[in-house]
Design an enzyme around this catalytic site. Structure first.
Site, PDB file in Angstrom:
ATOM      1  N   CYS A  60       0.836  -1.208   0.000  1.00  0.00           N
ATOM      2  CA  CYS A  60       0.000   0.000   0.000  1.00  0.00           C
ATOM      3  C   CYS A  60       0.874   1.263   0.000  1.00  0.00           C
ATOM      4  O   CYS A  60       1.834   1.364   0.769  1.00  0.00           O
ATOM      5  CB  CYS A  60      -0.904  -0.017   1.223  1.00  0.00           C
ATOM      6  SG  CYS A  60      -2.032   1.395   1.276  1.00  0.00           S
ATOM      7  N   CYS A  94       0.459   4.763   6.892  1.00  0.00           N
ATOM      8  CA  CYS A  94      -0.173   4.593   8.211  1.00  0.00           C
ATOM      9  C   CYS A  94       0.808   3.845   9.131  1.00  0.00           C
ATOM     10  O   CYS A  94       1.181   2.694   8.840  1.00  0.00           O
ATOM     11  CB  CYS A  94      -1.479   3.825   8.087  1.00  0.00           C
ATOM     12  SG  CYS A  94      -2.572   4.496   6.808  1.00  0.00           S
ATOM     13  N   CYS A 110       0.451   0.020  10.335  1.00  0.00           N
ATOM     14  CA  CYS A 110      -0.099  -0.994   9.425  1.00  0.00           C
ATOM     15  C   CYS A 110       0.965  -1.899   8.795  1.00  0.00           C
ATOM     16  O   CYS A 110       1.954  -1.427   8.230  1.00  0.00           O
ATOM     17  CB  CYS A 110      -0.923  -0.315   8.339  1.00  0.00           C
ATOM     18  SG  CYS A 110      -1.757  -1.505   7.264  1.00  0.00           S
ATOM     19  N   CYS A 112     -16.766  -8.675   5.516  1.00  0.00           N
ATOM     20  CA  CYS A 112     -16.088  -7.415   5.206  1.00  0.00           C
ATOM     21  C   CYS A 112     -14.837  -7.695   4.369  1.00  0.00           C
ATOM     22  O   CYS A 112     -13.967  -8.460   4.776  1.00  0.00           O
ATOM     23  CB  CYS A 112     -15.714  -6.725   6.518  1.00  0.00           C
ATOM     24  SG  CYS A 112     -14.854  -5.169   6.255  1.00  0.00           S
ATOM     25  N   CYS A 157     -19.656  -5.538   3.533  1.00  0.00           N
ATOM     26  CA  CYS A 157     -18.925  -4.323   3.890  1.00  0.00           C
ATOM     27  C   CYS A 157     -17.627  -4.364   3.091  1.00  0.00           C
ATOM     28  O   CYS A 157     -17.061  -5.441   2.900  1.00  0.00           O
ATOM     29  CB  CYS A 157     -18.627  -4.338   5.393  1.00  0.00           C
ATOM     30  SG  CYS A 157     -17.634  -2.938   5.950  1.00  0.00           S
ATOM     31  N   CYS A 202     -19.343   2.712   8.367  1.00  0.00           N
ATOM     32  CA  CYS A 202     -18.644   2.045   9.461  1.00  0.00           C
ATOM     33  C   CYS A 202     -17.364   2.850   9.674  1.00  0.00           C
ATOM     34  O   CYS A 202     -16.513   2.896   8.789  1.00  0.00           O
ATOM     35  CB  CYS A 202     -18.324   0.606   9.061  1.00  0.00           C
ATOM     36  SG  CYS A 202     -17.241  -0.247  10.222  1.00  0.00           S
ATOM     37  N   ARG A 211     -18.186  -1.924  17.696  1.00  0.00           N
ATOM     38  CA  ARG A 211     -17.491  -3.202  17.471  1.00  0.00           C
ATOM     39  C   ARG A 211     -16.164  -3.245  18.206  1.00  0.00           C
ATOM     40  O   ARG A 211     -15.303  -2.384  18.005  1.00  0.00           O
ATOM     41  CB  ARG A 211     -17.266  -3.444  15.976  1.00  0.00           C
ATOM     42  CG  ARG A 211     -16.579  -4.793  15.703  1.00  0.00           C
ATOM     43  CD  ARG A 211     -16.539  -5.175  14.230  1.00  0.00           C
ATOM     44  NE  ARG A 211     -17.847  -5.032  13.641  1.00  0.00           N
ATOM     45  CZ  ARG A 211     -18.175  -4.086  12.754  1.00  0.00           C
ATOM     46  NH1 ARG A 211     -17.283  -3.227  12.350  1.00  0.00           N
ATOM     47  NH2 ARG A 211     -19.394  -4.011  12.285  1.00  0.00           N
TER      48      ARG A 211
HETATM   49  N1  SAM Z   1      -6.651   0.498   3.047  1.00  0.00           N
HETATM   50  C1  SAM Z   1      -7.936   0.835   3.513  1.00  0.00           C
HETATM   51  C2  SAM Z   1      -7.921   2.045   4.410  1.00  0.00           C
HETATM   52  O1  SAM Z   1      -7.046   2.152   5.254  1.00  0.00           O
HETATM   53  O2  SAM Z   1      -8.804   2.878   4.274  1.00  0.00           O
HETATM   54  C3  SAM Z   1      -8.661  -0.299   4.182  1.00  0.00           C
HETATM   55  C4  SAM Z   1      -7.958  -1.315   5.064  1.00  0.00           C
HETATM   56  S1  SAM Z   1      -7.288  -0.741   6.582  1.00  0.00           S
HETATM   57  C5  SAM Z   1      -6.411  -2.161   7.104  1.00  0.00           C
HETATM   58  C6  SAM Z   1      -8.678  -0.585   7.679  1.00  0.00           C
HETATM   59  C7  SAM Z   1      -8.417  -0.131   9.093  1.00  0.00           C
HETATM   60  O3  SAM Z   1      -7.856  -1.184   9.846  1.00  0.00           O
HETATM   61  C8  SAM Z   1      -7.480   1.020   9.319  1.00  0.00           C
HETATM   62  O4  SAM Z   1      -8.060   2.261   9.091  1.00  0.00           O
HETATM   63  C9  SAM Z   1      -7.128   0.857  10.788  1.00  0.00           C
HETATM   64  O5  SAM Z   1      -8.037   1.577  11.614  1.00  0.00           O
HETATM   65  C10 SAM Z   1      -7.285  -0.648  11.028  1.00  0.00           C
HETATM   66  N2  SAM Z   1      -5.978  -1.286  11.276  1.00  0.00           N
HETATM   67  C11 SAM Z   1      -5.002  -1.502  10.375  1.00  0.00           C
HETATM   68  N3  SAM Z   1      -3.928  -2.101  10.939  1.00  0.00           N
HETATM   69  C12 SAM Z   1      -4.243  -2.278  12.247  1.00  0.00           C
HETATM   70  C13 SAM Z   1      -3.547  -2.850  13.359  1.00  0.00           C
HETATM   71  N4  SAM Z   1      -2.335  -3.332  13.253  1.00  0.00           N
HETATM   72  N5  SAM Z   1      -4.182  -2.879  14.550  1.00  0.00           N
HETATM   73  C14 SAM Z   1      -5.435  -2.373  14.674  1.00  0.00           C
HETATM   74  N6  SAM Z   1      -6.130  -1.832  13.663  1.00  0.00           N
HETATM   75  C15 SAM Z   1      -5.546  -1.767  12.461  1.00  0.00           C
HETATM   76  C1  DTB Z   2     -11.477  -1.993  11.297  1.00  0.00           C
HETATM   77  O1  DTB Z   2     -11.708  -0.941  11.929  1.00  0.00           O
HETATM   78  N1  DTB Z   2     -10.825  -3.042  11.765  1.00  0.00           N
HETATM   79  C2  DTB Z   2     -10.663  -4.054  10.761  1.00  0.00           C
HETATM   80  C3  DTB Z   2     -11.551  -3.511   9.614  1.00  0.00           C
HETATM   81  N2  DTB Z   2     -11.853  -2.194  10.037  1.00  0.00           N
HETATM   82  C4  DTB Z   2     -11.104  -3.585   8.221  1.00  0.00           C
HETATM   83  C5  DTB Z   2      -9.229  -4.252  10.389  1.00  0.00           C
HETATM   84  C6  DTB Z   2      -8.389  -4.683  11.546  1.00  0.00           C
HETATM   85  C7  DTB Z   2      -7.056  -4.944  10.985  1.00  0.00           C
HETATM   86  C8  DTB Z   2      -6.098  -5.431  11.991  1.00  0.00           C
HETATM   87  C9  DTB Z   2      -4.750  -5.547  11.412  1.00  0.00           C
HETATM   88  C10 DTB Z   2      -4.536  -6.665  10.438  1.00  0.00           C
HETATM   89  O2  DTB Z   2      -5.047  -7.800  10.652  1.00  0.00           O
HETATM   90  O3  DTB Z   2      -3.796  -6.458   9.486  1.00  0.00           O
HETATM   91 FE1  SF4 Z   3      -2.821   1.149   3.399  1.00  0.00          FE
HETATM   92 FE2  SF4 Z   3      -2.801  -0.023   5.785  1.00  0.00          FE
HETATM   93 FE3  SF4 Z   3      -3.134   2.618   5.608  1.00  0.00          FE
HETATM   94 FE4  SF4 Z   3      -5.116   0.946   4.771  1.00  0.00          FE
HETATM   95  S1  SF4 Z   3      -4.370   1.190   6.861  1.00  0.00           S
HETATM   96  S2  SF4 Z   3      -4.318   2.777   3.745  1.00  0.00           S
HETATM   97  S3  SF4 Z   3      -3.871  -0.743   3.994  1.00  0.00           S
HETATM   98  S4  SF4 Z   3      -1.290   1.475   4.992  1.00  0.00           S
END
Ligand code: SAM
Ligand code: DTB
Ligand code: SF4
Length: 331
Positions: free
Chosen positions: A68, A72, A75, A112, A143, A203, A276
């Protein structure tokens, strides 16, 4: 620094006026109530709006993992950090439907689908729309979370039958810039408006445990509760540890009581939103999760993995809900 007033103005232009504008002092006063008083209020609000003995069960699938372009800081999927994750292409529809069917059989009512994109390309969106229609055909709620959307993309997703779009604010306006620099909070607010305008349910939530202050957690709840309308679902994620990302330097898991207070405050500030308890449940004891359900959390993700990180095992979840007398499709 993000201009909160400008965000609120834009939000108001985009839709109806906020149901109630929460002032910081009000949110703080709630959060800091004696614990029994806070829980009593949260329970009252919860029981007035939901079956207190029911928890929704959702399942997640990463349909396009890693690589990506966003940065963030929490992530595993960001190309900016070396997390050891292998990037994949968008999955085929048939494979997605097979996973959704298994999730349904295992007790999930909502499916989702997540993609590690800054925003979808139009050709990718066509494929996601096909996936949404096919998963709906299984009788599940759908979702997706695909990053930023244009108004037209939101409309196309709506036409495919999508129920919910997940797009998180992630944290407070004040802490945001310490976590993400490649897209602004205002970008996210704009996407949320496009989703709402297209008639898709929103959401939207965030993450705790990234080194933020309690003030930031409350700032995040204020941001959510002061949107033009409350999100239909509010995911509260506890940061799921990922090696190689910047958040590691400051991460501190919140005190469990502070987490329950936050859930209770979210329940009171957004009475009709499904709250949630999302990522990070595997770090929580059964007792802490039970307290969060008492405080008003009424949805969880089930399945052994979330997107790339761990989730509690199905048997542990089924056993916990059973001991609490909570109904779900898991039983
Ligand atoms: N790439 C898209 C975006 O960020 O809009 C969708 C997927 S992203 C993984 C969705 C959400 O997952 C993020 O906004 C964040 O709040 C949550 N998330 C990602 N990595 C995480 C982690 N390691 N622990 C907890 N929540 C996480
Ligand atoms: C959200 O708020 N939590 C979910 C969903 N939206 C997409 C994602 C949690 C991701 C946790 C980190 C991972 O498994 O990579
Ligand atoms: Fe990309 Fe992860 Fe950020 Fe979603 S949360 S935009 S997958 S870096």
């Amino acid at each position: 620094m993000v201009d909160v007033v400008e965000i609120e103005r834009t939000a108001s232009r985009a839709g109806a006026a906020p149901r109630k504008t929460w002032e910081r002092a009000e949110a703080e006063a709630l959060y800091n109530l004696p614990f029994a008083d806070l829980m009593f209020q949260a329970q009252g609000v919860h029981r007035a709006n939901f079956d207190p003995n029911h928890v929704e069960t959702a399942s997640l699938l990463s349909v396009k993992t890693g690589g990506c372009p966003e940065d963030c800081g929490y992530c595993s999927q960001s190309a900016h950090y070396d997390t050891g994750l292998k990037a994949t292409r968008l999955m085929d529809r048939a494979d997605v439907v097979a996973v959704a069917q298994r999730a349904k059989d295992a007790g999930a009512t909502r499916f989702c689908m997540a993609a590690a994109w800054r925003s979808p390309k139009d050709r990718d969106l066509d494929q996601v729309c096909d996936m949404v229609s096919a998963v709906k055909g299984l009788g599940m709620e759908t979702c997706v979370t695909l990053g930023m959307l244009t108004p037209d993309q939101a409309k196309r997703l709506s036409e495919s039958g999508l129920d919910f779009y997940n797009h998180n604010v992630d944290t407070s306006p004040e802490f945001y810039d310490k976590i993400i620099t490649t897209r602004t909070l205002q970008d996210r607010i704009d996407t949320l408006a496009h989703v709402r305008d297209a008639g898709i349910k929103v959401c939207c939530g965030g993450i705790v445990g990234m080194g933020e202050l309690v003030d930031d957690r409350l700032g995040m709840l204020m941001l959510l509760a002061n949107l033009p309308s409350h999100p239909d679902s509010v995911p509260i994620n506890l940061w799921n540890e990922v090696k190689g990302v910047p958040v590691n330097d400051n991460a501190e898991r919140p005190d469990p009581i502070a987490l329950v207070r936050l859930v209770a405050t979210a329940r009171i500030m957004m009475p009709k939103s499904v709250v949630r308890l999302s990522a990070g449940r595997q770090y929580m004891t059964d007792e802490l999760q039970a307290m969060c359900f008492l405080a008003g959390a009424n949805s969880i993700f089930i399945g052994d993995v979330l997107l790339t990180t761990r989730n509690p095992q199905r048997d542990r979840d089924a056993n916990l809900l059973d001991r609490l007398g909570i109904t779900s499709r898991l039983a």
